[in-house]
Design an enzyme around this catalytic site. Structure first.
Site, PDB file in Angstrom:
ATOM      1  N   ASN A   9       0.830  -1.357   0.035  1.00 17.61           N
ATOM      2  CA  ASN A   9      -0.160  -0.115  -0.083  1.00 17.61           C
ATOM      3  C   ASN A   9       0.910   1.219   0.142  1.00 17.61           C
ATOM      4  O   ASN A   9       1.394   1.563   0.772  1.00 17.61           O
ATOM      5  CB  ASN A   9      -0.820   0.039   1.466  1.00 17.61           C
ATOM      6  CG  ASN A   9      -1.895   1.237   1.305  1.00 17.61           C
ATOM      7  OD1 ASN A   9      -1.869   1.943   0.441  1.00 17.61           O
ATOM      8  ND2 ASN A   9      -2.432   1.428   2.623  1.00 17.61           N
ATOM      9  N   TRP A  10       0.896   1.856  -1.214  1.00 11.12           N
ATOM     10  CA  TRP A  10       2.084   3.002  -1.261  1.00 11.12           C
ATOM     11  C   TRP A  10       1.151   4.355  -0.609  1.00 11.12           C
ATOM     12  O   TRP A  10       2.022   5.218  -0.593  1.00 11.12           O
ATOM     13  CB  TRP A  10       2.272   3.416  -2.731  1.00 11.12           C
ATOM     14  CG  TRP A  10       3.165   2.163  -3.364  1.00 11.12           C
ATOM     15  CD1 TRP A  10       3.614   0.783  -2.761  1.00 11.12           C
ATOM     16  CD2 TRP A  10       3.424   2.047  -4.693  1.00 11.12           C
ATOM     17  NE1 TRP A  10       3.931   0.196  -3.887  1.00 11.12           N
ATOM     18  CE2 TRP A  10       3.962   0.909  -5.134  1.00 11.12           C
ATOM     19  CE3 TRP A  10       3.290   2.864  -5.833  1.00 11.12           C
ATOM     20  CZ2 TRP A  10       4.657   0.493  -6.230  1.00 11.12           C
ATOM     21  CZ3 TRP A  10       3.867   2.471  -7.071  1.00 11.12           C
ATOM     22  CH2 TRP A  10       4.576   1.468  -7.426  1.00 11.12           C
ATOM     23  N   LYS A  11       0.050   4.204  -0.404  1.00 13.65           N
ATOM     24  CA  LYS A  11      -0.718   5.390   0.067  1.00 13.65           C
ATOM     25  C   LYS A  11      -0.535   6.673  -0.796  1.00 13.65           C
ATOM     26  O   LYS A  11      -0.433   6.521  -1.907  1.00 13.65           O
ATOM     27  CB  LYS A  11      -0.013   5.613   1.430  1.00 13.65           C
ATOM     28  CG  LYS A  11      -0.124   4.439   2.519  1.00 13.65           C
ATOM     29  CD  LYS A  11      -0.114   4.715   4.149  1.00 13.65           C
ATOM     30  CE  LYS A  11      -0.003   3.481   4.536  1.00 13.65           C
ATOM     31  NZ  LYS A  11       0.013   3.428   6.072  1.00 13.65           N
ATOM     32  N   HIS A  97      -9.633   0.998   4.595  1.00 17.87           N
ATOM     33  CA  HIS A  97      -8.359   1.290   5.439  1.00 17.87           C
ATOM     34  C   HIS A  97      -8.744   2.146   6.530  1.00 17.87           C
ATOM     35  O   HIS A  97      -9.402   3.220   6.329  1.00 17.87           O
ATOM     36  CB  HIS A  97      -7.305   1.802   4.501  1.00 17.87           C
ATOM     37  CG  HIS A  97      -5.840   1.932   5.118  1.00 17.87           C
ATOM     38  ND1 HIS A  97      -5.458   2.838   6.046  1.00 17.87           N
ATOM     39  CD2 HIS A  97      -4.852   1.149   4.909  1.00 17.87           C
ATOM     40  CE1 HIS A  97      -4.292   2.503   6.357  1.00 17.87           C
ATOM     41  NE2 HIS A  97      -4.039   1.436   5.832  1.00 17.87           N
ATOM     42  N   GLU A  99      -7.004   4.766   7.759  1.00 21.07           N
ATOM     43  CA  GLU A  99      -6.744   6.076   7.280  1.00 21.07           C
ATOM     44  C   GLU A  99      -7.948   6.807   6.607  1.00 21.07           C
ATOM     45  O   GLU A  99      -8.381   7.972   6.978  1.00 21.07           O
ATOM     46  CB  GLU A  99      -5.415   6.095   6.652  1.00 21.07           C
ATOM     47  CG  GLU A  99      -4.333   5.808   7.446  1.00 21.07           C
ATOM     48  CD  GLU A  99      -2.861   5.463   6.787  1.00 21.07           C
ATOM     49  OE1 GLU A  99      -2.891   5.444   5.481  1.00 21.07           O
ATOM     50  OE2 GLU A  99      -2.278   4.864   7.335  1.00 21.07           O
ATOM     51  N   GLU A 169      -5.711  -4.715  10.583  1.00 28.16           N
ATOM     52  CA  GLU A 169      -4.761  -4.132  10.682  1.00 28.16           C
ATOM     53  C   GLU A 169      -4.848  -3.218  12.007  1.00 28.16           C
ATOM     54  O   GLU A 169      -5.655  -2.309  12.060  1.00 28.16           O
ATOM     55  CB  GLU A 169      -4.602  -2.998   9.514  1.00 28.16           C
ATOM     56  CG  GLU A 169      -4.363  -3.663   8.062  1.00 28.16           C
ATOM     57  CD  GLU A 169      -3.934  -2.654   7.162  1.00 28.16           C
ATOM     58  OE1 GLU A 169      -2.805  -2.773   6.975  1.00 28.16           O
ATOM     59  OE2 GLU A 169      -4.349  -1.830   6.884  1.00 28.16           O
ATOM     60  N   GLY A 175       2.458   2.070  10.897  1.00 28.15           N
ATOM     61  CA  GLY A 175       3.210   3.177  10.422  1.00 28.15           C
ATOM     62  C   GLY A 175       3.838   3.432  11.921  1.00 28.15           C
ATOM     63  O   GLY A 175       4.786   4.504  11.946  1.00 28.15           O
ATOM     64  N   SER A 215       3.185  -2.267  10.385  1.00 24.70           N
ATOM     65  CA  SER A 215       4.725  -2.282  10.641  1.00 24.70           C
ATOM     66  C   SER A 215       5.411  -3.732  10.350  1.00 24.70           C
ATOM     67  O   SER A 215       6.258  -4.288  11.071  1.00 24.70           O
ATOM     68  CB  SER A 215       4.926  -1.920  12.065  1.00 24.70           C
ATOM     69  OG  SER A 215       4.830  -0.617  12.222  1.00 24.70           O
ATOM     70  N   GLY A 236       2.592  -1.263   4.387  1.00 29.17           N
ATOM     71  CA  GLY A 236       2.610   0.308   3.980  1.00 29.17           C
ATOM     72  C   GLY A 236       4.102   0.682   3.857  1.00 29.17           C
ATOM     73  O   GLY A 236       4.687   0.231   2.815  1.00 29.17           O
ATOM     74  N   GLY A 237       4.771   1.023   4.637  1.00 35.50           N
ATOM     75  CA  GLY A 237       6.165   1.616   4.596  1.00 35.50           C
ATOM     76  C   GLY A 237       7.123   0.613   3.971  1.00 35.50           C
ATOM     77  O   GLY A 237       7.890   1.265   3.038  1.00 35.50           O
TER      78      GLY A 237
HETATM   79  C1  PEP Z   1      -0.996   0.026   6.089  1.00 35.38           C
HETATM   80  O1  PEP Z   1      -0.940   1.142   6.326  1.00 35.38           O
HETATM   81  O2  PEP Z   1      -1.894  -0.666   5.452  1.00 35.38           O
HETATM   82  C2  PEP Z   1       0.484  -0.338   6.883  1.00 35.38           C
HETATM   83  C3  PEP Z   1       0.149  -1.691   7.083  1.00 35.38           C
HETATM   84  O3  PEP Z   1       1.273   0.465   7.041  1.00 35.38           O
HETATM   85  P1  PEP Z   1       2.786  -0.107   7.716  1.00 35.38           P
HETATM   86  O4  PEP Z   1       3.006  -1.388   7.113  1.00 35.38           O
HETATM   87  O5  PEP Z   1       3.573   1.306   7.450  1.00 35.38           O
HETATM   88  O6  PEP Z   1       2.338  -0.049   9.223  1.00 35.38           O
END
Ligand code: PEP
Length: 252
Positions: A9-11, A97, A99, A169, A175, A215, A236-237
């Protein structure tokens, strides 16, 4: 069908040129080092989807939108419909999601419209659920997640439910660098699978892919993915660097 899935997920990150470079890098490492039995998906910004579809080997890598409109078409300035997403060659859409729920007020009602349109347009929804820190600290995470499921994907027909993947999640892990422990992940994934079994029966529950997100990185993916109810990750990251992403894919 239950599959091992690692979805990035590049956001709201990368301009188009950077996104193409990242997609190329992921395509190269997946072709040379990626476990064949893992479905790899890139969740890119809308503006990048068409180019990413052209850039990667789509036999090997799926492409996802990170959202879609709650309406099929019409006077909804700035919205991107499920049909538009499908017409780019993407085949997944991330929905719900945390967010989007938090910053854009996405409710279960909105999500139900998006889920219906995604399914109508033959996009595979990756439906996100998960609790905030205060709920985890109060120990009520199972009830919270069950309510999210009851209000949305548990309203689907069993035929439609079979077409989706779920990403659990915990918001406190997204994050933050804090990951759910392997035991915490297994416990709630098993709970989610149990509620699916109660609602749709064992066969469908066993056939559902339930991904972990929060994470996840190369150093913890192996332990998380070793759990019998963890079928992969929404990343994500760590999806922003091809080498980290492949490290996670190879966590299986
Ligand atoms: C996400 O936003 O879906 C996510 C899992 O982010 P991160 O891996 O950065 O925690």
């Amino acid at each position: 069908m239950r599959q091992k899935i690692v979805a990035g997920n590049w956001k709201c990150n990368t301009n188009l040129q950077e996104g193409i470079e990242l997609a190329k890098a992921v395509d190269t490492v997946v072709a040379s080092k990626g476990a064949d039995d893992v479905v790899v998906v890139l969740g890119t910004p809308f503006t990048h989807i068409t180019k990413v579809v052209e850039t990667v080997n789509t036999e090997r890598i799926g492409v996802a939108a990170q959202n879609c409109a709650a309406e099929a078409k019409g006077a909804y300035t700035g919205e991107v419909s499920a049909e538009m997403v499908k017409s780019t060659g993407a085949n997944y859409v991330i929905l719900g999601h945390s967010e989007r729920r938090e910053y854009y007020g996405e409710t279960s009602e909105t999500l139900n419209k998006k889920l219906a349109l995604a399914l109508e347009n033959k996009l595979t929804p990756i439906y996100c659920c998960g609790e905030a820190l205060d709920i985890r600290e109060a120990g009520t995470q199972n009830a919270f997640v069950k309510k999210q499921l009851d209000e949305t994907i548990f309203k689907l027909s069993s035929d439609d439910f079979k077409k989706i993947a779920i990403a659990y999640e915990p918001i406190w892990a997204i994050g933050t660098g804090v990951t759910a422990s392997s035991e915490q992940a297994q416990e709630i994934h098993a709970f989610i699978r149990g509620t699916i079994a109660e609602k749709f029966g064992n066969e469908i529950a066993e056939g559902t892919s339930i991904l972990y997100g929060g994470s996840c990185k190369p150093s913890n993916a192996k332990e998380l993915f070793a759990n019998k109810d963890v079928d992969g990750g929404l990343i994500g990251g760590a999806s922003m660097k091809a080498e980290d992403f492949i490290g996670i894919i190879n966590g299986f």
